[in-house]
Design a protein around this motif. Structure first.
Motif, mmCIF file in Angstrom:
data_model
loop_
_atom_site.group_PDB
_atom_site.id
_atom_site.type_symbol
_atom_site.label_atom_id
_atom_site.label_comp_id
_atom_site.label_asym_id
_atom_site.label_seq_id
_atom_site.Cartn_x
_atom_site.Cartn_y
_atom_site.Cartn_z
ATOM 1 N N CYS A 216 0.777 -1.140 0.095
ATOM 2 C CA CYS A 216 -0.123 -0.008 -0.013
ATOM 3 C C CYS A 216 0.968 1.208 0.007
ATOM 4 O O CYS A 216 2.139 1.204 0.588
ATOM 5 N N ILE A 217 0.260 2.318 -0.407
ATOM 6 C CA ILE A 217 0.702 3.708 -0.244
ATOM 7 C C ILE A 217 -0.097 4.460 0.780
ATOM 8 O O ILE A 217 -1.036 4.229 0.817
ATOM 9 N N ASP A 218 0.590 5.413 1.404
ATOM 10 C CA ASP A 218 -0.192 6.149 2.188
ATOM 11 C C ASP A 218 -0.304 7.510 1.614
ATOM 12 O O ASP A 218 0.628 8.286 1.517
ATOM 13 N N ARG A 219 -1.495 7.855 1.312
ATOM 14 C CA ARG A 219 -1.910 9.058 0.556
ATOM 15 C C ARG A 219 -2.786 9.831 1.442
ATOM 16 O O ARG A 219 -3.940 9.649 1.671
ATOM 17 N N ASP A 220 -2.323 11.095 2.110
ATOM 18 C CA ASP A 220 -3.052 11.943 2.890
ATOM 19 C C ASP A 220 -3.707 10.991 3.831
ATOM 20 O O ASP A 220 -5.066 11.381 4.200
ATOM 21 N N GLY A 221 -3.202 10.309 4.562
ATOM 22 C CA GLY A 221 -3.654 9.473 5.600
ATOM 23 C C GLY A 221 -4.424 8.185 5.252
ATOM 24 O O GLY A 221 -5.206 7.466 6.224
ATOM 25 N N ILE A 222 -4.563 7.820 3.953
ATOM 26 C CA ILE A 222 -5.591 6.860 3.453
ATOM 27 C C ILE A 222 -4.342 5.854 2.855
ATOM 28 O O ILE A 222 -3.685 6.212 2.129
ATOM 29 N N LEU A 223 -4.570 4.451 3.125
ATOM 30 C CA LEU A 223 -3.730 3.494 2.458
ATOM 31 C C LEU A 223 -4.497 2.823 1.489
ATOM 32 O O LEU A 223 -5.400 2.231 1.652
#
Length: 301
Positions: A216-223
């Motif tokens: 996963c990537i962490d984008r603005d606190g969303i995985l």
């Protein structure tokens, strides 16, 4: 006087089955909207119970964005084959190809909003006059405004200020030419109710809901899970995480939750102590404070 001890889940089940049977009685061409998520799976289970031992008297419709989790599509196909259901699939890509929907651009592009176009096209193509959806009032403030029988005008639009009263469980399904209804049999259920009912009824669900390893990537606190439809931004890298999904939508907008919940018992315990709402990890809901309501007015689920 005879007293009856009906459990909370039995009351919810009876209410939902009553609503589903009312749909079959009042409408000529209903359809059940199916996403492959826990709510639509539960609604399908209730619908089959409502008419057992007869077959389901209406088809199921899945709006396929093309950005679904592969596990969701596999589960959908295996379930419809197992239960011998009449599955109709509307493809967002077809709407894009014909020019009725326009693909978003950029790293945060999503097809969530485009689903409304494809859904309305499918309802018109097959002349469906009622569409059963698995939305619940506890999910989001816009969905809390819905009635069991939610009227849509000839353009498929919803007016939250113009809804019909539903006193004494009497539902008004009268409509004009070109209009239709969205029906929400699970309106009074909560996320906890759904999980407890799934465990009680031993309902099969996709493995995405259980803890597993995923990049996963962490984008603005969303995985966000790794997929071919995601464009990485500068500085973003995939990392292996132990996660599960509380809600299932597009891979480009559905966030995973860090979790070790590997069983239904674990999930129920986790939901009981959760501080974030079920849709708190949905990037599409964060676009504006009225994001869901805006989409629903356009014809969204």
């Amino acid at each position: 006087m005879i007293s009856y001890n009906i459990s909370h889940l039995e009351e919810l089940e009876a209410e939902s089955i009553y609503v589903i049977r009312e749909v079959a009685a009042q409408f000529e061409r209903p359809v059940l909207l199916f996403s492959g998520g826990k709510d639509s799976i539960t609604m399908l289970h209730l619908a089959r119970k409502a008419f057992y031992p007869a077959a389901l008297p209406f088809p199921i419709l899945h709006v396929d964005t093309g950005h679904n989790f592969p596990e969701t599509i596999q589960f959908r196909d295996e379930l419809t084959e197992k239960l011998k259901l009449n599955l109709i699939v509307g493809y967002v890509q077809d709407s894009i190809n014909t020019g009725t929907a326009t693909e978003e651009k950029g790293a945060d592009a999503s097809r969530i909003r485009l689903q409304s176009v494809t859904l309305l096209e499918a309802l018109e193509k097959y002349k469906f006059d009622a569409a059963l959806g698995g939305a619940r009032r506890d999910e989001e403030k816009a969905r809390a405004k819905e009635r069991f029988f939610s009227h849509r005008d000839e353009f498929g639009q919803w007016d939250p200020k113009n809804q019909r009263p539903e006193l004494w469980n009497l539902f008004n399904g009268k409509k004009g030419v070109g209009e239709h209804f969205r029906i929400f049999p699970l309106s009074n259920w909560t996320e906890m109710d759904i999980w407890q009912y799934i465990m009680l009824e031993k309902i099969d669900i996709p493995p995405l809901y259980f803890s597993h390893q995923r990049r996963c990537i962490d984008r603005d606190g969303i995985l966000l899970a790794e997929c071919e439809h995601l464009t990485l931004k500068e500085g973003e890298t995939y990392e292996e995480r132990t996660v599960r999904f509380r809600t299932i939508g597009d891979m480009t907008s559905t966030g995973a939750a860090l979790s070790d919940a590997a069983t239904l018992e674990d999930i129920i315990e986790e939901v009981a102590s959760a501080r974030m709402t079920e849709r708190g990890g949905r990037a599409d809901d964060r676009r504006s404070e009225a994001s869901m309501e805006e989409r629903k007015k356009e014809g969204y689920f």
